[in-house]
Design a protein around this motif. Structure first.
Motif, mmCIF file in Angstrom:
data_model
loop_
_atom_site.group_PDB
_atom_site.id
_atom_site.type_symbol
_atom_site.label_atom_id
_atom_site.label_comp_id
_atom_site.label_asym_id
_atom_site.label_seq_id
_atom_site.Cartn_x
_atom_site.Cartn_y
_atom_site.Cartn_z
ATOM 1 N N THR A 69 -14.900 46.927 91.006
ATOM 2 C CA THR A 69 -14.397 46.027 91.391
ATOM 3 C C THR A 69 -13.287 45.316 90.511
ATOM 4 O O THR A 69 -12.263 44.761 90.934
ATOM 5 C CB THR A 69 -15.429 44.818 92.113
ATOM 6 O OG1 THR A 69 -16.092 45.473 93.213
ATOM 7 C CG2 THR A 69 -14.550 43.742 92.999
ATOM 8 N N LEU A 70 -13.666 44.918 89.363
ATOM 9 C CA LEU A 70 -12.880 44.343 88.445
ATOM 10 C C LEU A 70 -11.739 45.338 88.195
ATOM 11 O O LEU A 70 -10.483 44.947 87.929
ATOM 12 C CB LEU A 70 -13.610 44.001 87.080
ATOM 13 C CG LEU A 70 -12.694 43.549 86.012
ATOM 14 C CD1 LEU A 70 -12.329 42.339 86.221
ATOM 15 C CD2 LEU A 70 -13.326 43.471 84.730
ATOM 16 N N GLY A 96 -14.191 50.571 97.681
ATOM 17 C CA GLY A 96 -15.243 51.606 97.899
ATOM 18 C C GLY A 96 -16.131 50.922 98.887
ATOM 19 O O GLY A 96 -17.162 51.517 99.315
ATOM 20 N N PHE A 97 -15.920 49.766 99.531
ATOM 21 C CA PHE A 97 -16.748 49.150 100.367
ATOM 22 C C PHE A 97 -16.164 49.635 101.619
ATOM 23 O O PHE A 97 -15.126 49.259 102.115
ATOM 24 C CB PHE A 97 -17.048 47.699 100.368
ATOM 25 C CG PHE A 97 -17.382 47.705 98.592
ATOM 26 C CD1 PHE A 97 -18.555 47.933 98.333
ATOM 27 C CD2 PHE A 97 -16.801 46.509 98.063
ATOM 28 C CE1 PHE A 97 -19.097 47.842 96.841
ATOM 29 C CE2 PHE A 97 -16.980 46.246 96.747
ATOM 30 C CZ PHE A 97 -18.109 47.050 96.097
ATOM 31 N N ILE A 98 -17.201 50.083 102.658
ATOM 32 C CA ILE A 98 -16.590 50.299 104.158
ATOM 33 C C ILE A 98 -17.609 49.781 104.860
ATOM 34 O O ILE A 98 -18.860 49.236 104.615
ATOM 35 C CB ILE A 98 -16.643 51.701 104.340
ATOM 36 C CG1 ILE A 98 -18.037 52.486 103.906
ATOM 37 C CG2 ILE A 98 -15.338 52.398 103.386
ATOM 38 C CD1 ILE A 98 -17.917 53.978 104.329
ATOM 39 N N TRP A 106 -18.020 43.150 99.009
ATOM 40 C CA TRP A 106 -16.929 42.666 97.985
ATOM 41 C C TRP A 106 -17.010 41.381 97.296
ATOM 42 O O TRP A 106 -17.127 41.188 96.259
ATOM 43 C CB TRP A 106 -15.786 43.096 98.573
ATOM 44 C CG TRP A 106 -14.476 42.748 97.779
ATOM 45 C CD1 TRP A 106 -13.670 43.423 96.700
ATOM 46 C CD2 TRP A 106 -13.623 41.541 97.933
ATOM 47 N NE1 TRP A 106 -12.698 42.861 96.207
ATOM 48 C CE2 TRP A 106 -12.628 41.584 96.938
ATOM 49 C CE3 TRP A 106 -13.571 40.561 98.695
ATOM 50 C CZ2 TRP A 106 -11.717 40.713 96.617
ATOM 51 C CZ3 TRP A 106 -12.551 39.502 98.597
ATOM 52 C CH2 TRP A 106 -11.607 39.647 97.492
ATOM 53 N N ARG A 107 -17.319 40.145 98.306
ATOM 54 C CA ARG A 107 -17.481 38.895 97.775
ATOM 55 C C ARG A 107 -18.438 38.540 96.954
ATOM 56 O O ARG A 107 -18.291 37.788 95.895
ATOM 57 C CB ARG A 107 -17.334 38.112 99.155
ATOM 58 C CG ARG A 107 -16.054 37.805 99.548
ATOM 59 C CD ARG A 107 -16.209 37.121 100.830
ATOM 60 N NE ARG A 107 -14.970 36.678 101.667
ATOM 61 C CZ ARG A 107 -14.750 36.737 102.941
ATOM 62 N NH1 ARG A 107 -16.045 37.016 103.640
ATOM 63 N NH2 ARG A 107 -13.630 36.525 103.583
ATOM 64 N N ARG A 112 -20.144 37.825 91.171
ATOM 65 C CA ARG A 112 -20.885 38.195 90.025
ATOM 66 C C ARG A 112 -19.637 38.412 88.719
ATOM 67 O O ARG A 112 -20.056 37.925 87.729
ATOM 68 C CB ARG A 112 -21.533 39.710 90.215
ATOM 69 C CG ARG A 112 -22.223 39.981 89.038
ATOM 70 C CD ARG A 112 -23.308 38.931 88.597
ATOM 71 N NE ARG A 112 -24.112 39.379 87.600
ATOM 72 C CZ ARG A 112 -24.793 38.681 86.916
ATOM 73 N NH1 ARG A 112 -24.954 37.159 87.165
ATOM 74 N NH2 ARG A 112 -25.716 38.849 86.062
ATOM 75 N N LEU A 113 -18.414 38.692 89.010
ATOM 76 C CA LEU A 113 -17.497 38.758 88.085
ATOM 77 C C LEU A 113 -17.050 37.340 87.712
ATOM 78 O O LEU A 113 -16.824 37.136 86.508
ATOM 79 C CB LEU A 113 -16.230 39.299 88.815
ATOM 80 C CG LEU A 113 -16.453 40.863 89.056
ATOM 81 C CD1 LEU A 113 -15.109 41.435 89.716
ATOM 82 C CD2 LEU A 113 -16.699 41.772 87.658
#
Length: 215
Positions: A69-70, A96-98, A106-107, A112-113
């Motif tokens: 994600t980063l 990559g999220f569907i 994703w959120r 976490r990031l």
């Protein structure tokens, strides 16, 4: 350890050697199939330590790895640390999220990031992550180390790679910044304590009451 100028010279020599090897091993490769950063469109500058940072992130977000994600955020950056996310669904898809819960997934990775200090965020029209500031991953890695969130082996690899690309000075700068912050905080606490002692009024002794007893 190599400084910035030494690392730049080293990279130039590496690029020259790579070009020589390419001419030997791939002499007939058509130019349209070769990526050239300075001539091809659609590029951004990405920290060379990013792969190790992604590993550190994934190790601290097991079950919900956020390293990729980063990477997608960096790949979308306009060669500037601030990203404006108008359509979270696009970023979720590239990560990559569907499915119906793709954006929610994703959120969670984005949170976490943010917790690991790789990004900072501000809300906007598209929600909580409309504005995203990409922080220096080298600084974030040093923060993780200070919080006990990174194993010795991975940290050693990170330090070695940072020195190899001339980024060790950034780590030293972060350490100096935190040291200066601690010194300033201590000085502020001591000043506040001294000021409190100076303004506290002295407690007056209780008045003596004389009782007259009539004979």
């Amino acid at each position: 350890m190599a400084n910035g100028k030494q690392a730049t010279a080293k990279r130039m020599k590496m690029a020259e050697r790579a070009q020589q090897q390419m001419e030997i091993h791939f002499p007939n490769m058509p130019g349209v199939f070769v990526w050239r950063r300075k001539t091809n469109d659609g590029y951004t500058t990405i920290p060379r330590t990013l792969p190790i940072a992604m590993q550190a992130i994934d190790m601290q977000s097991k079950g919900q790895p956020a390293g990729h994600t980063l990477f997608c955020l960096w790949a979308r950056s306009p060669d500037h640390p601030l990203i404006t996310i108008e359509n979270p669904g696009t970023f979720a898809s590239e990560a990559g999220f569907i499915g119906e819960r793709a954006v929610d997934t994703w959120r969670r990775r984005m949170k976490r990031l943010r917790d690991l200090w790789f990004i900072q965020t501000k809300p906007g029209a598209s929600g909580e992550f409309h504005y995203v500031l990409l922080l220096n991953p080298n600084a974030a890695m040093e923060w993780m180390r200070g919080q006990g969130l990174m194993q010795d082996l991975l940290y050693a690899r990170f330090i070695e790679r940072a020195a190899d690309v001339g980024a060790y000075g950034e780590i030293e700068a972060v350490r100096e910044y935190w040291k200066a912050q601690q010194t300033a905080q201590l000085a502020a606490q001591q000043a506040a304590l001294l000021a409190a002692q100076q303004v506290t009024p002295a407690v007056a002794a209780p008045a003596t009451t004389t009782t007259v007893i009539s004979a």
